[in-house]
Structure formats: structure tokens, C-alpha cells
Design a protein around this motif. Sequence first.
Motif, PDB file in Angstrom:
ATOM      1  N   VAL A   1       7.558  16.087   3.619  1.00  0.00           N
ATOM      2  CA  VAL A   1       8.108  16.177   4.974  1.00  0.00           C
ATOM      3  C   VAL A   1       7.396  17.286   5.742  1.00  0.00           C
ATOM      4  CG1 VAL A   1      10.185  16.530   6.363  1.00  0.00           C
ATOM      5  CG2 VAL A   1      10.364  15.395   4.141  1.00  0.00           C
ATOM      6  N   PRO A   2       6.852  16.976   6.931  1.00  0.00           N
ATOM      7  CA  PRO A   2       6.081  17.973   7.679  1.00  0.00           C
ATOM      8  C   PRO A   2       6.812  19.280   7.960  1.00  0.00           C
ATOM      9  CG  PRO A   2       5.704  15.792   8.582  1.00  0.00           C
ATOM     10  CD  PRO A   2       6.781  15.638   7.552  1.00  0.00           C
ATOM     11  N   SER A   3       8.066  19.216   8.412  1.00  0.00           N
ATOM     12  CA  SER A   3       8.771  20.454   8.745  1.00  0.00           C
ATOM     13  C   SER A   3       9.049  21.289   7.503  1.00  0.00           C
ATOM     14  CB  SER A   3      10.078  20.156   9.485  1.00  0.00           C
ATOM     15  OG  SER A   3      10.900  19.310   8.735  1.00  0.00           O
TER      16      SER A   3
ATOM     17  N   GLY B   1       0.113  19.210  -2.628  1.00  0.00           N
ATOM     18  CA  GLY B   1       0.061  17.903  -1.989  1.00  0.00           C
ATOM     19  C   GLY B   1       0.976  17.854  -0.783  1.00  0.00           C
ATOM     20  N   ILE B   2       0.496  17.214   0.312  1.00  0.00           N
ATOM     21  CA  ILE B   2       1.265  17.107   1.550  1.00  0.00           C
ATOM     22  C   ILE B   2       1.077  15.705   2.125  1.00  0.00           C
ATOM     23  CG2 ILE B   2       1.044  19.573   2.059  1.00  0.00           C
ATOM     24  CD1 ILE B   2      -1.135  18.849   4.113  1.00  0.00           C
ATOM     25  N   THR B   3       1.815  15.374   3.193  1.00  0.00           N
ATOM     26  CA  THR B   3       1.626  14.070   3.838  1.00  0.00           C
ATOM     27  C   THR B   3       0.563  14.169   4.931  1.00  0.00           C
ATOM     28  OG1 THR B   3       3.168  14.280   5.703  1.00  0.00           O
ATOM     29  CG2 THR B   3       4.121  13.716   3.547  1.00  0.00           C
ATOM     30  N   LYS B   4       0.133  13.021   5.408  1.00  0.00           N
ATOM     31  CA  LYS B   4      -0.858  12.993   6.493  1.00  0.00           C
ATOM     32  C   LYS B   4      -0.255  13.467   7.817  1.00  0.00           C
ATOM     33  CE  LYS B   4       0.016   8.064   7.374  1.00  0.00           C
ATOM     34  NZ  LYS B   4      -0.593   6.703   7.376  1.00  0.00           N
ATOM     35  N   PHE B   5       1.086  13.576   7.861  1.00  0.00           N
ATOM     36  CA  PHE B   5       1.756  14.034   9.075  1.00  0.00           C
ATOM     37  C   PHE B   5       2.049  15.534   9.050  1.00  0.00           C
ATOM     38  CE2 PHE B   5       3.323   9.560   8.525  1.00  0.00           C
ATOM     39  CZ  PHE B   5       2.546   9.009   9.544  1.00  0.00           C
ATOM     40  N   CYS B   6       1.670  16.208   7.977  1.00  0.00           N
ATOM     41  CA  CYS B   6       1.898  17.656   7.866  1.00  0.00           C
ATOM     42  C   CYS B   6       0.800  18.378   8.651  1.00  0.00           C
ATOM     43  CB  CYS B   6       1.910  18.082   6.398  1.00  0.00           C
ATOM     44  SG  CYS B   6       3.310  17.404   5.464  1.00  0.00           S
ATOM     45  N   ILE B   7       1.092  18.656   9.909  1.00  0.00           N
ATOM     46  CA  ILE B   7       0.063  19.160  10.836  1.00  0.00           C
ATOM     47  C   ILE B   7       0.230  20.632  11.187  1.00  0.00           C
ATOM     48  CG2 ILE B   7      -0.406  16.900  11.838  1.00  0.00           C
ATOM     49  CD1 ILE B   7       1.454  17.677  14.162  1.00  0.00           C
TER      50      ILE B   7
ATOM     51  N   ASP C   1       5.075  20.460 -10.326  1.00  0.00           N
ATOM     52  CA  ASP C   1       6.281  20.932 -11.012  1.00  0.00           C
ATOM     53  C   ASP C   1       7.532  20.463 -10.276  1.00  0.00           C
ATOM     54  OD1 ASP C   1       4.760  22.415 -12.865  1.00  0.00           O
ATOM     55  OD2 ASP C   1       4.596  24.078 -11.434  1.00  0.00           O
ATOM     56  N   ILE C   2       7.370  20.195  -8.974  1.00  0.00           N
ATOM     57  CA  ILE C   2       8.490  19.773  -8.140  1.00  0.00           C
ATOM     58  C   ILE C   2       7.973  19.011  -6.919  1.00  0.00           C
ATOM     59  CG2 ILE C   2       8.546  21.907  -6.761  1.00  0.00           C
ATOM     60  CD1 ILE C   2      11.641  21.689  -6.828  1.00  0.00           C
ATOM     61  N   ILE C   3       8.741  18.026  -6.488  1.00  0.00           N
ATOM     62  CA  ILE C   3       8.446  17.283  -5.264  1.00  0.00           C
ATOM     63  C   ILE C   3       9.605  17.532  -4.296  1.00  0.00           C
ATOM     64  CG2 ILE C   3       8.134  14.995  -4.227  1.00  0.00           C
ATOM     65  CD1 ILE C   3       7.089  14.132  -7.099  1.00  0.00           C
ATOM     66  N   ILE C   4       9.283  17.937  -3.062  1.00  0.00           N
ATOM     67  CA  ILE C   4      10.313  18.218  -2.063  1.00  0.00           C
ATOM     68  C   ILE C   4      10.381  17.041  -1.097  1.00  0.00           C
ATOM     69  CG2 ILE C   4      11.148  19.815  -0.306  1.00  0.00           C
ATOM     70  CD1 ILE C   4      10.996  21.130  -2.982  1.00  0.00           C
ATOM     71  N   ALA C   5      11.544  16.361  -1.075  1.00  0.00           N
ATOM     72  CA  ALA C   5      11.744  15.193  -0.208  1.00  0.00           C
ATOM     73  C   ALA C   5      12.943  15.446   0.705  1.00  0.00           C
ATOM     74  CB  ALA C   5      11.965  13.948  -1.067  1.00  0.00           C
ATOM     75  N   ASN C   6      13.243  14.464   1.538  1.00  0.00           N
ATOM     76  CA  ASN C   6      14.373  14.574   2.458  1.00  0.00           C
ATOM     77  C   ASN C   6      15.094  13.237   2.544  1.00  0.00           C
ATOM     78  OD1 ASN C   6      15.167  14.065   5.626  1.00  0.00           O
ATOM     79  ND2 ASN C   6      15.766  16.089   4.920  1.00  0.00           N
ATOM     80  N   LYS C   7      16.421  13.298   2.609  1.00  0.00           N
ATOM     81  CA  LYS C   7      17.251  12.094   2.586  1.00  0.00           C
ATOM     82  C   LYS C   7      16.930  11.140   3.728  1.00  0.00           C
ATOM     83  CE  LYS C   7      22.091  10.608   2.607  1.00  0.00           C
ATOM     84  NZ  LYS C   7      23.503  11.062   2.709  1.00  0.00           N
TER      85      LYS C   7
ATOM     86  N   TRP D   1      12.298  18.776  14.276  1.00  0.00           N
ATOM     87  CA  TRP D   1      11.792  19.527  13.121  1.00  0.00           C
ATOM     88  C   TRP D   1      12.750  20.666  12.813  1.00  0.00           C
ATOM     89  CZ3 TRP D   1       5.997  20.224  11.882  1.00  0.00           C
ATOM     90  CH2 TRP D   1       5.331  18.996  12.034  1.00  0.00           C
ATOM     91  N   TYR D   2      13.170  20.726  11.575  1.00  0.00           N
ATOM     92  CA  TYR D   2      14.070  21.798  11.157  1.00  0.00           C
ATOM     93  C   TYR D   2      13.277  22.839  10.368  1.00  0.00           C
ATOM     94  CZ  TYR D   2      14.046  18.186   7.560  1.00  0.00           C
ATOM     95  OH  TYR D   2      13.647  17.230   6.671  1.00  0.00           O
ATOM     96  N   GLY D   3      13.968  23.643   9.556  1.00  0.00           N
ATOM     97  CA  GLY D   3      13.271  24.712   8.836  1.00  0.00           C
ATOM     98  C   GLY D   3      12.914  25.842   9.778  1.00  0.00           C
TER      99      GLY D   3
END
Length: 266
Positions: free
Chosen positions: A25-27, A43-49, A78-84, A246-248
Amino acid sequence: MITLKDQIGQEHSFEKTPKRIVSLVPSQTETLFDMGLEEELVGITKFCIHPYHLKATKIKVGGTKKVHVEKIKALEPDIIIANKEENTLEIVESLKGICPVWVTDVVTLDDNIQMIEDFGALFNKRTEAKKWIDKLNYATKDFINYVKDKESYKVAYFIWREPYMVAGRDTFINELLRLNRFENVYEAREERYPEIELRKIRIQGDPEVVFLSSEPFPFSEEHAFEVGRFTHHGKTVFVDGEMFSWYGTHLFRAFDYFKQIHERLS
């Protein structure tokens, strides 16, 4: 051994602090960076700008709705951070065989603070987490004080076209509209992102301001004209979707932007 629960109630145990992180998730990628975890991000997504240079230095593992499972596996996270909301249940389930998948669920300002606090505990960055939480709490109080004397408006926040869709209840966008003292005319609808008919917009609340977001759909002047034909005396305003969704740590950057919107409207 540390054992923590994520925001959907899943319990995760780690023998040591996770050192290789994949963020979907970009945010959240931006937040992890701001907390001093650039080296741990593999590792990140293509939308992580944000920050922009990560696109050149980190492996891109797909988007938020479609990921390359084998590419993620090869990174040995070691961990993957996702969002519901941002990532599908199918994606989360497909990745659980690789390593723990930590799922966030951010709808309110309190949820946002909790996410940052969780990251501090997960990655042994409690000092950095507290710094950001203090900054966000101070900025939020300052903004509430700023906006308390501002005029309140009935608004609709458009996120998509064909079909037209708006932000509704139980969304972070709606939480930020409330923070701005804007009354979301679609908040009473059961759906989180209701589909609407433009020709019924006056009946359904007749917003004084229509916000056209820059993401996920890039609204243009043509669409503003199309929407404007169906509002009574509504003003159409283009807004930066990142600032409202965007949160965080990104929220800290949004308060000055919100003040600019209020100045424009007044």
C-alpha cells in the motif's frame, strides 16, 4: 518472541524483529520510510510514489489489486504489510504461505494512530512512532482549532466515473471530510462507495460543493461540466486525492492543503 495483533484481529508471533518488509500500500510504504525503515523495505507496489526514489531502488511486486506472488516469494520477506480495503482477501490468502501478512484497517483518525503505534512495536521503532504520533496529534488539534469558525458545507466527494461513485460512510475519506466540518450528503447510504445517478443528485442531498478527486479516477474539466449540469448551485472543486485518502504520516502533509481549500471556498 513478540506476539502482536493486527487491525483485523490476526495474531502474529515473531522470534525477532522483522527485517525484510514487502509493503502493498503506497501510504503505508511512505509511513514505513518516514519511520526510518527504508533499508528494511525490499518490495513495494508500482503505485508507491512517495518518496519518489524508492521506485528506482526497490523491487516492484505489482499493484494493490494484483501482485506477483513468485516475485514476492523470491524476496524472502519476514513480513508483508497489506490493508483490508486496498488489497483483496484473495491476495492476502495467497501470500500467507510465504510469511506473516500483517493487515491494517484504517477508517478513523484513531485507527491511523494505532497503525503507526503498531509499526513502532513491530519494527522496534517506538521512538519514531511516538514522534509521528505526537506530530499528528498536535497538527490535528491545531487544524480543529483553525476550522471551528469556518463555514460548513454540504459536499459530495466523487472517486469514479462510469459508473459515478462517491465516498460514503466508514471510509477514511469521510473521516477527513468530517474533520474539515464538511457534511457528506452520501454518508447515510449503506454502501461505503455508493454508485449514484447524476440526474438524482439534487434529490439525494443537493451538495453545495462537489469534490472531484485526482485518484483513483483522474477527473477533468469535461467531467466537471458534466457533473455541474445536474447540481443546483453547487461549486465544483478539483482536489488532490492523496490528501483525502492517504493515511499514515501523509496526513501530516494534508493539513496545510485543507486550509487552502477552506480559503478557496470562503
